[in-house]
Design an enzyme around this catalytic site. Structure first.
Site, short mmCIF file in Angstrom:
data_model
loop_
_atom_site.label_atom_id
_atom_site.label_comp_id
_atom_site.label_asym_id
_atom_site.label_seq_id
_atom_site.Cartn_x
_atom_site.Cartn_y
_atom_site.Cartn_z
N HIS A 116 30.71 12.88 60.95
CA HIS A 116 30.71 13.94 61.95
C HIS A 116 29.26 14.19 62.36
CE1 HIS A 116 34.66 15.38 59.96
NE2 HIS A 116 34.91 14.56 60.97
N GLU A 145 30.88 18.35 50.30
CA GLU A 145 30.57 19.26 51.41
C GLU A 145 29.33 20.08 51.08
OE1 GLU A 145 32.31 19.60 54.20
OE2 GLU A 145 34.30 18.73 53.83
#
Length: 1176
Positions: free
Chosen positions: A873, A1055
């Site tokens: 991303h 994350e």
């Protein structure tokens, strides 16, 4: 409740039997609280018998002055005995058949029902089925002037109206009109009655039918008039609840489109704005202000974004369009229908003051678990491979280390046997900047600027710059020596400006002509794709003069007889060993972008040195959000105050910058830049619109743009008005990033957290249902922040997070390869080419064998593999900074790094989506799709990086060498800390209601080991935030596919927060590149511990490096010792509109970060810094 005492009417004998029984019942209720249920039954049964057999008994109980009814109702309220309750109900039924005293009895009954009703969730249904609604309504109509009887009836109606069916029924029976006969202007009398009637009306108009009835009968202006009257007269604010009740009615009425129109027509925006402004000084009136704000925002006329289309400005033709999905829909849309203003009432009845509309929060808790995979067959690894081995054999060339025999390799000179791309020689290239003398007097905007070199499509610039044209005899200009630019270090969180020694005369005019670094090359002026020789700033481009070899003199550029000063880039080589401005420019030249970028942003050119001071999570100022919202509402109330001037517009390709000398100048036409349009709203306020991902019509979150032409000390406000996520860490202390060129030249080249009055809220710009996945009635969100600039004529850059471009990655990889030591085996391959023509690098890193002996070669080939990837991303730039920390550690010379290389073979794809990164996308590649949702069936044409990365893993599985660990680095926008998502059959099943046998749930708990190690060694890591549940919506992600199809038990997504930490050592601090790189290094250390735990005998020679207590990590631990919580991927505390937050992490318990053994070998701060120093 107060127990009534028995009284008798004059003339009624006191020794009456029923009065005696009532007295006994009263004493029993008061003294023993009906503890003796049998006595209560007997007494009530006797009273019932007397009422049924004697007429005078009824009269005695119902007679005026008797307290018999109070005693009976008090007993009914207090008793818990079923037979006693039935006896009392029979008594009441008998009494209701008597004509005399019926009104008094109804008063008492409604008072009792008003207390009992709220405790029974089905009270409204029972009342409707038993015909009680009409009884109460008729009683209300007959006694409008009897306030004593009216109050309990209204209280019961309020309970009835909480049921939506009852509300519609009561509306048909004229109850809404009755409420407006009771509600009136300011009065000190009957305030309790007015409060209850407003609450009842508020419950009634939750129904759309009743809300339309109010609008049709023109009651909205009446409510606004009543509210104004109470606001004007209630000067001591004693009746705030009445005023809040009126606002509650308006809030429910404006849930429908007709209600919003009636509110606007009645001048409701101005009325509520003025009354709210007058309430601001009184803190206790905040509930009124917040409800008023909610109503005004809801009624603010919906507008579409001021764009010709919500599709991206840039377009990339795909090799073929997918058969279905959002990209196919986008390609098949007729012109002009991509953005439709939709003011549908859908989904608006459920709107509350919280106004969160979180994608997960829209569902209840049980619906939230519907996403969890419940098919056990899908939770098991596949036993057969989907592709034949012959197809996969072509990937053998990426695994030379598995067959390398090192024959002919000279171990006395190890580098002779390894090919590596030579690093570009470091060049101290000055930047030529116009001096003050070169600027025309009175026309500073026409001064020469750093210009652009424009490349034709497909043309690559040559490294050799064209020589500058001969110039007239210049006045002597002395270059700014590097000795005058010191990299200052901050002490105690403060910037030390004492070491800055600016060049004489440079302070004022240094950056007037300094707006960007341009690439060298020949060609006419004018932007790529912008037509012929149109120069955006109408200025001449200077040159980037480079030194030609050792000892070559610096070349000075002169333009049109003007004089130039030489400014060298701050020397950050000691602090940034992997950064080289000259090398960066060379990397940019080989980078392909859809817009054909020809500029380099200063932060990417100068580099970023992490500040040494701490950057705390921003404490939110009370009332900041409503202040911002009121400023937005003023645009509608005072439209003449709004400038509405476009100052930057990428849709005008020929001249995106509109420069009149009065406004800020914006630019985003450089690698990873994203800003589509800037509109000056007020003198110091700008609305900013982000560009959609290419081949998409949404995904607005990442931004990176340049601002210049600012005034020192002016309070600028920036509003990014087309954000899509319903919540953001900007509501919880996160700040934007800013890079000042003036600061960089002064010796502080760094991104810093900045901005005040930051908040994130829903705005009045309507999202098209086409871009919202078919959902109607959705709005965009505004992220707003205020900024005061400290330097005149500065050039500043703002970014969502620390930028990390594709060219930066290529530069870092080349520098790392140049720093390779003889002990390191490093190979860089090109995995594939992307849709945009950029190469996707694949790295192999391990330790060289000590010799060519069979034992050494065998050990070399059979090392377990670790597969890492990042940046699928583009907007999650923190993933690249974590990857940078991992790569630096792996290439370091420390003993820990050497042990790690000897333990594993690392296969790394550091950037899975180069095209998205280059073109400033937030989530997608050039295919317009989220690549992390394509892992199940990637297309080699549309998703080449995913297709070939998955093929590498399939090849490893086919040759029985599946990785021990797979980890995909990501960033998270709505949670704090660093954490992992993994995959577990057991923990997924536990979150559902499906039944499974113990043999079905047999599972090794080793998947928890690595996160557990990280929680003990990495300060930013939080085990409590980890989740190992497999959701259906994540079935096509890398983590789940690698776990299920490749059979990798330890398959993770790691994350990293974009904001900061709320636990451990970094609690209360925003995360920076130093902490992110440290996380990447700590991940490596955790892999070393994992190696010892999985095969301790192999590391017997390195026991001194891994002296870890055996009880620190228990691989066979019970799951209950560290329970997994089902954590939604975008989970964050609800942002409630009526509350102003300071920092939601402030209420969290303080976790002790020092849970690990103090003698552990995790990377301390000093170790980490020493490791970084070793790279130099």
């Amino acid at each position: 409740m107060n127990k009534p005492k028995m009284t008798t009417e004059k003339g009624v004998p006191s020794n009456s039997r029923v009065l005696m029984l009532l007295g006994q019942l009263e004493r029993l209720s008061r003294d023993a609280m009906l503890a003796d249920a049998e006595i209560g039954r007997q007494i009530t049964a006797k009273i019932l018998h007397l009422i049924q057999t004697q007429e005078k008994t009824r009269k005695e109980i119902m007679s005026k002055g008797s307290s018999g009814m109070e005693v009976i109702l008090a007993t009914l309220e207090n008793t818990q005995d079923l037979q006693t309750i039935l006896n009392i109900l029979y008594i009441l039924n008998e009494l209701l058949t008597v004509g005399g005293g019926r009104r008094e009895l109804m008063l008492q009954l409604h008072s009792l029902l008003a207390k009992v009703g709220p405790k029974d969730r089905k009270f409204g249904v029972k009342a409707r089925l038993n015909g009680a609604l009409n009884v109460t309504v008729n009683l209300l109509k007959q006694n409008l002037q009897n306030h004593k009887l009216l109050l309990p009836c209204l209280q019961v109606l309020r309970v009835y109206s909480s049921n939506s069916v009852n509300a519609v029924t009561l509306g048909k029976n004229g109850v809404v009109e009755l409420m407006f006969k009771i509600i009136g202007p300011y009065s000190k009398k009957n305030t309790s009655l007015l409060k209850v009637s407003l609450d009842t009306l508020g419950a009634l108009v939750k129904s759309k039918t009743n809300a339309r009835r109010v609008v049709d009968q023109a009651h909205v202006p009446v409510l606004l008039y009543i509210y104004q009257d109470w606001h004007r007269n209630d000067t001591r604010h004693r009746h705030m609840l009445i005023r809040k009740g009126i606002l509650g009615c308006l809030k429910n009425i404006t849930n429908i489109k007709l209600g919003r129109k009636a509110f606007i027509d009645a001048d409701g925006m101005r009325i509520l704005y003025n009354t709210s402004t007058e309430c601001l000084p009184v803190r206790t009136l905040d509930p009124l202000i917040n409800t008023s704000s909610l109503i005004m925002r809801k009624c603010f006329p919906k507008n579409r974004l001021p764009l010709p289309t919500i599709k991206s400005v840039f377009h990339h033709q795909l090799p073929h369009v997918p058969a279905g999905g959002p990209v196919a829909q986008l390609y098949n849309q007729p012109l002009g229908v991509d953005d439709v203003v939709d003011e549908s009432d859908d989904n608006e009845d459920a709107e509350t003051e919280n106004d969160t509309e979180n994608e997960e929060e829209e569902k209840d808790h049980h619906a939230g678990n519907d996403d969890i995979e419940t098919d056990i067959s899908k939770l098991r690894p596949k036993e057969t491979h989907s592709r034949p081995f012959e197809e996969l054999k072509i990937y053998e060339r990426f695994f030379l280390e598995l067959s390398e025999d090192f024959q002919g390799f000279n171990f006395d000179n190890p580098k002779s046997g390894v090919t590596a791309t030579p690093a570009a020689p470091k060049s101290h290239r000055p930047i030529i900047v116009p001096t003050a003398q070169a600027l025309p007097p009175k026309h500073p905007t026409a001064a020469p600027l750093q210009g652009e070199c424009h490349l034709a499509k497909g043309e690559h610039p040559h490294p050799e710059a064209s020589p500058p044209a001969p110039a007239a005899t210049p006045a002597p200009v002395h270059p700014l020596d590097l000795d005058t630019i010191n990299i200052t270090k901050d002490q105690d969180g403060c910037c030390d400006h004492s070491q800055i020694q600016p060049h004489p005369g440079l302070e004022q005019e240094l950056v007037q002509g300094l707006e960007r670094v341009a690439l060298e090359g020949a060609g006419p002026q004018g932007r790529a794709g912008g037509g012929g020789g149109v120069n955006r700033h109408n200025r001449q481009p200077p040159l980037l003069a480079a030194r030609q070899g050792g000892g070559a003199e610096e070349t000075l550029a002169e333009e049109e007889g003007g004089e130039g000063a030489v400014l060298e880039v701050p020397d950050t080589a000691l602090l940034l060993p992997l950064h080289d401005p000259d090398l960066y420019v060379e990397m940019v030249k080989s980078t392909s972008s859809v817009p054909q970028y020809s500029e380099v942003a200063y932060p990417d050119y100068f580099g970023h040195v992490a500040p040494t001071f701490r950057e705390h999570i921003l404490e939110r100022v009370y009332g900041v959000q409503r202040t911002k919202i009121f400023q937005d509402i003023e645009r509608l109330i005072h439209p003449n105050d709004i400038l509405d001037k476009v100052v930057y517009d990428l849709d005008i390709q020929s001249c995106p910058v509109i420069d009149d000398g009065e406004s800020l100048k914006f630019n985003s036409q450089f690698e990873s830049g994203n800003l589509r349009k800037a509109i000056q709203v007020r003198k110091f306020e700008y609305d900013l619109i982000l560009n959609s991902d290419i081949n998409s019509n949404h995904y607005h979150q990442w931004f990176y743009f340049e601002v210049s032409g600012m005034r020192v000390g002016a309070p600028y406000r920036f509003n990014i008005i087309n954000c899509e996520k319903s919540n953001s860490q900007f509501n919880y202390g996160m700040q934007v990033l800013m890079y000042s060129v003036q600061e960089a030249i002064s010796g502080r080249p760094r991104w810093v957290r900045t901005g005040t009055d930051i908040c994130y809220y829903k705005n009045h710009f309507s999202r098209s249902s086409i871009a919202a996945g078919g959902q109607k009635g959705k709005s965009y969100y505004t992220m707003t922040f205020s900024m005061t600039f400290n330097h005149k004529d500065d050039v500043c850059y703002f970014a969502y997070h620390y930028p990390y471009t594709y060219s930066t990655l290529k530069m870092h990889l080349q520098k790392l390869e140049a720093l390779r030591t003889p002990q390191i085996y490093m190979r860089q391959d090109v995995l594939c080419e992307t849709l945009g023509g950029n190469s996707c690098p694949l790295l192999t890193i391990t330790a060289m064998p000590e010799s060519t002996s069979n034992d050494q070669i065998c050990q070399f080939r059979n090392r377990p593999l670790v597969f890492l990837s990042a940046r699928v991303h583009p907007g999650e730039t923190n993933a690249s900074w974590v990857m940078k920390g991992t790569l630096e550690f792996l290439m370091g010379s420390s003993p820990l790094a050497q042990s790690l290389r000897e333990a594993y073979i690392f296969k790394i794809v550091p950037m899975l989506n180069p095209d998205g990164v280059v073109n400033g996308n937030h989530r997608c590649s050039l295919s317009g799709e989220d690549l992390n949702r394509q892992w199940q069936s990637p297309s080699p044409e549309l998703h080449p990086t995913i297709y070939h990365t998955k093929s590498l893993l399939q090849y490893l599985a086919a040759i029985q060498r599946a990785p021990l660990v797979f980890c995909d680095y990501h960033g998270h926008s709505r949670k704090k800390n660093v954490f992992m998502y993994g995959c577990s059959l057991k923990e997924t099943v536990w979150q559902t209601n499906i039944s499974a046998t113990s043999c079905d749930l047999h599972e090794d708990l080793g998947y928890r080991t690595l996160p557990k190690i990280l929680s003990q060694t990495a300060p930013a890591f939080s085990m409590a935030s980890c989740s190992f549940v497999v959701e259906r919506s994540k079935e096509a992600t890398a983590r789940v596919v690698v776990w299920r199809e490749i059979g990798v038990q330890r398959s993770y997504t790691m994350e990293s927060t974009l904001c900061g930490c709320d636990q451990g050592k970094y609690k209360g601090l925003q995360i920076g590149t130093r902490e992110l790189e440290e996380m990447g290094a700590q991940f490596c250390v955790a892999l070393l511990r994992l190696k010892r735990l999985t095969s301790p005998l192999e590391l017997r020679n390195h026991a001194h490096l891994l002296d870890v207590e055996s009880d620190l990590i228990e691989t066979r631990c019970k799951v209950t010792s560290s329970p997994s919580t089902y954590v939604l991927e975008d989970e964050e505390h609800s942002f409630m509109e009526e509350v102003d937050y300071s920092a939601e992490s402030g209420d969290e318990p303080d976790n002790d970060p020092d849970t690990a053994d103090p003698h552990d070998n995790h990377l301390s701060d000093s170790d980490y810094n020493n490791h970084r120093d070793s790279l130099t």
